[in-house]
Design a protein around this motif. Structure first.
Motif, PDB file in Angstrom:
ATOM      1  N   ARG A 116       0.835  -1.213   0.000  1.00  0.00           N
ATOM      2  CA  ARG A 116       0.000   0.000   0.000  1.00  0.00           C
ATOM      3  C   ARG A 116       0.869   1.262   0.000  1.00  0.00           C
ATOM      4  O   ARG A 116       0.584   2.229  -0.704  1.00  0.00           O
ATOM      5  CB  ARG A 116      -0.932  -0.003   1.211  1.00  0.00           C
ATOM      6  CG  ARG A 116      -2.030  -1.055   1.132  1.00  0.00           C
ATOM      7  CD  ARG A 116      -2.822  -1.137   2.434  1.00  0.00           C
ATOM      8  NE  ARG A 116      -3.879  -2.132   2.357  1.00  0.00           N
ATOM      9  CZ  ARG A 116      -5.122  -1.893   1.944  1.00  0.00           C
ATOM     10  NH1 ARG A 116      -5.450  -0.663   1.577  1.00  0.00           N
ATOM     11  NH2 ARG A 116      -6.023  -2.840   1.900  1.00  0.00           N
ATOM     12  N   GLN A 174       2.574   2.316  -3.474  1.00  0.00           N
ATOM     13  CA  GLN A 174       1.779   3.104  -4.414  1.00  0.00           C
ATOM     14  C   GLN A 174       1.900   4.598  -4.128  1.00  0.00           C
ATOM     15  O   GLN A 174       2.047   5.405  -5.046  1.00  0.00           O
ATOM     16  CB  GLN A 174       0.313   2.663  -4.351  1.00  0.00           C
ATOM     17  CG  GLN A 174       0.088   1.206  -4.721  1.00  0.00           C
ATOM     18  CD  GLN A 174      -1.375   0.807  -4.565  1.00  0.00           C
ATOM     19  OE1 GLN A 174      -2.290   1.643  -4.643  1.00  0.00           O
ATOM     20  NE2 GLN A 174      -1.621  -0.466  -4.325  1.00  0.00           N
ATOM     21  N   ARG A 175       1.854   4.959  -2.845  1.00  0.00           N
ATOM     22  CA  ARG A 175       1.950   6.373  -2.471  1.00  0.00           C
ATOM     23  C   ARG A 175       3.360   6.911  -2.709  1.00  0.00           C
ATOM     24  O   ARG A 175       3.540   8.042  -3.173  1.00  0.00           O
ATOM     25  CB  ARG A 175       1.587   6.533  -0.988  1.00  0.00           C
ATOM     26  CG  ARG A 175       0.213   5.997  -0.612  1.00  0.00           C
ATOM     27  CD  ARG A 175      -0.896   6.865  -1.155  1.00  0.00           C
ATOM     28  NE  ARG A 175      -2.192   6.429  -0.670  1.00  0.00           N
ATOM     29  CZ  ARG A 175      -3.337   7.048  -0.944  1.00  0.00           C
ATOM     30  NH1 ARG A 175      -3.322   8.129  -1.707  1.00  0.00           N
ATOM     31  NH2 ARG A 175      -4.484   6.587  -0.478  1.00  0.00           N
ATOM     32  N   ARG A 210       4.008   7.494  -6.343  1.00  0.00           N
ATOM     33  CA  ARG A 210       3.280   8.679  -6.807  1.00  0.00           C
ATOM     34  C   ARG A 210       3.977   9.957  -6.366  1.00  0.00           C
ATOM     35  O   ARG A 210       4.086  10.920  -7.136  1.00  0.00           O
ATOM     36  CB  ARG A 210       1.852   8.651  -6.274  1.00  0.00           C
ATOM     37  CG  ARG A 210       0.960   9.750  -6.833  1.00  0.00           C
ATOM     38  CD  ARG A 210      -0.480   9.558  -6.395  1.00  0.00           C
ATOM     39  NE  ARG A 210      -0.997   8.271  -6.852  1.00  0.00           N
ATOM     40  CZ  ARG A 210      -2.179   7.780  -6.502  1.00  0.00           C
ATOM     41  NH1 ARG A 210      -2.965   8.458  -5.672  1.00  0.00           N
ATOM     42  NH2 ARG A 210      -2.581   6.617  -6.960  1.00  0.00           N
TER      43      ARG A 210
END
Length: 291
Positions: A63, A66-67, A70
């Motif tokens: 999880r 992904q951040r 980005r």
């Protein structure tokens, strides 16, 4: 949380191995391990399941990856935008392709318009291309088949029928149209699985009742015509790659599904420099001229 921690984490997450990640980052393994440990301490949760030097992302790590990707993507876009606006260096376009047959003509037309711009081209599978595009590592993808994702802009630029290429002396060379069922006993040359043209041809042939037999599988589509000329096998060739100068005959295939879409794709959040916008217009104009 520091930027360096994010960069180290993303590299380790992609490689899932401390030694390989340290070599890639040009740092010591102990320094890398300490940095990841500090990040996990800051976040209050473990990001990896550990087995010696081998690491595997757990649910927390997946999880957070992904951040982190980005965040690094947005920072890279900011740097690129400022470099472009301040003209610190010549523009360089990063391109990835699975549909390479039209690329020489496109690059020639673009170079005539923007001779100051450099470009770097990678031939990738569809999966590799998707990953590079989502990570912001390429400006554009020229792909067949097309693919869709929330963060990706997809424009279909061409519907390109696959033709059958056979040597001039082949039993089918005098034909203009062929049914797939007539090819069941033939030997083929082609690109490897994972490339759009190969996957499309295999799928349509299986629907017709047989699986093509390959005597050669490679990653250089331009080599296939030479192999057909040498009578190594026959091949499915995109119409945009047809070359009537060699000792090869091209037959239309009587199957409406044997048509590939060619798409130009880019990341919706990626900054497009003036050179990138010019390249996009050249691609659109080139395929519009083929209609």
């Amino acid at each position: 949380m520091e930027l360096l921690q994010l960069q180290y984490f993303v590299t380790v997450a992609r490689l899932e191995h401390v030694t390989e990640a340290a070599q890639s980052l040009h740092v010591t393994q102990s320094s890398l391990s300490r940095t990841i440990a500090r990040l996990e301490e800051d976040l209050g949760v473990p990001l990896f399941d550990r087995n010696g030097r081998r690491l595997k992302l757990n649910d927390y790590g997946s999880r957070f990856l992904q951040r982190a990707e980005r965040a690094l993507f947005e920072l890279a876009q900011g740097r690129q935008e400022l470099e472009s606006l301040s003209s610190l260096e010549p523009d360089t376009l990063e391109l990835a392709v699975t549909a390479a047959s039209a690329l020489p003509n496109i690059l020639q037309a673009f170079r005539q318009k923007r001779p100051d711009v450099h470009f770097h081209v990678q031939m990738l599978t569809t999966r590799e291309m998707t990953d590079c595009l989502l990570r912001g590592e390429v400006d554009f993808c020229l792909s067949s088949p097309s693919f869709a994702a929330e963060e990706i802009e997809t424009r279909i630029v061409c519907n390109d029928p696959l033709l059958l290429a056979v040597p001039k002396g082949h039993r089918l060379a005098g034909r203009s149209v062929i049914a797939l069922a007539e090819l069941e006993e033939e030997w083929f040359v082609g690109v490897k699985k994972g490339y759009g043209t190969r996957d499309l041809a295999d799928s349509v042939c299986r629907a017709a009742g047989f699986t093509p037999r390959y005597v050669y599988e490679g990653d250089e589509p331009s080599r296939l015509i030479q192999l057909v000329e040498a009578e190594i096998g026959i091949a499915f060739i995109p119409g945009t790659a047809k070359d009537s100068r060699g000792a090869v005959s091209y037959l239309q295939v009587d199957n409406g599904r044997l048509v590939r879409e060619i798409a130009l794709l880019w990341h919706k959040g990626r900054y497009l420099s003036p050179a990138a916008c010019d390249f996009r217009e050249v691609v659109f104009g080139y395929f519009a001229g083929l209609q």
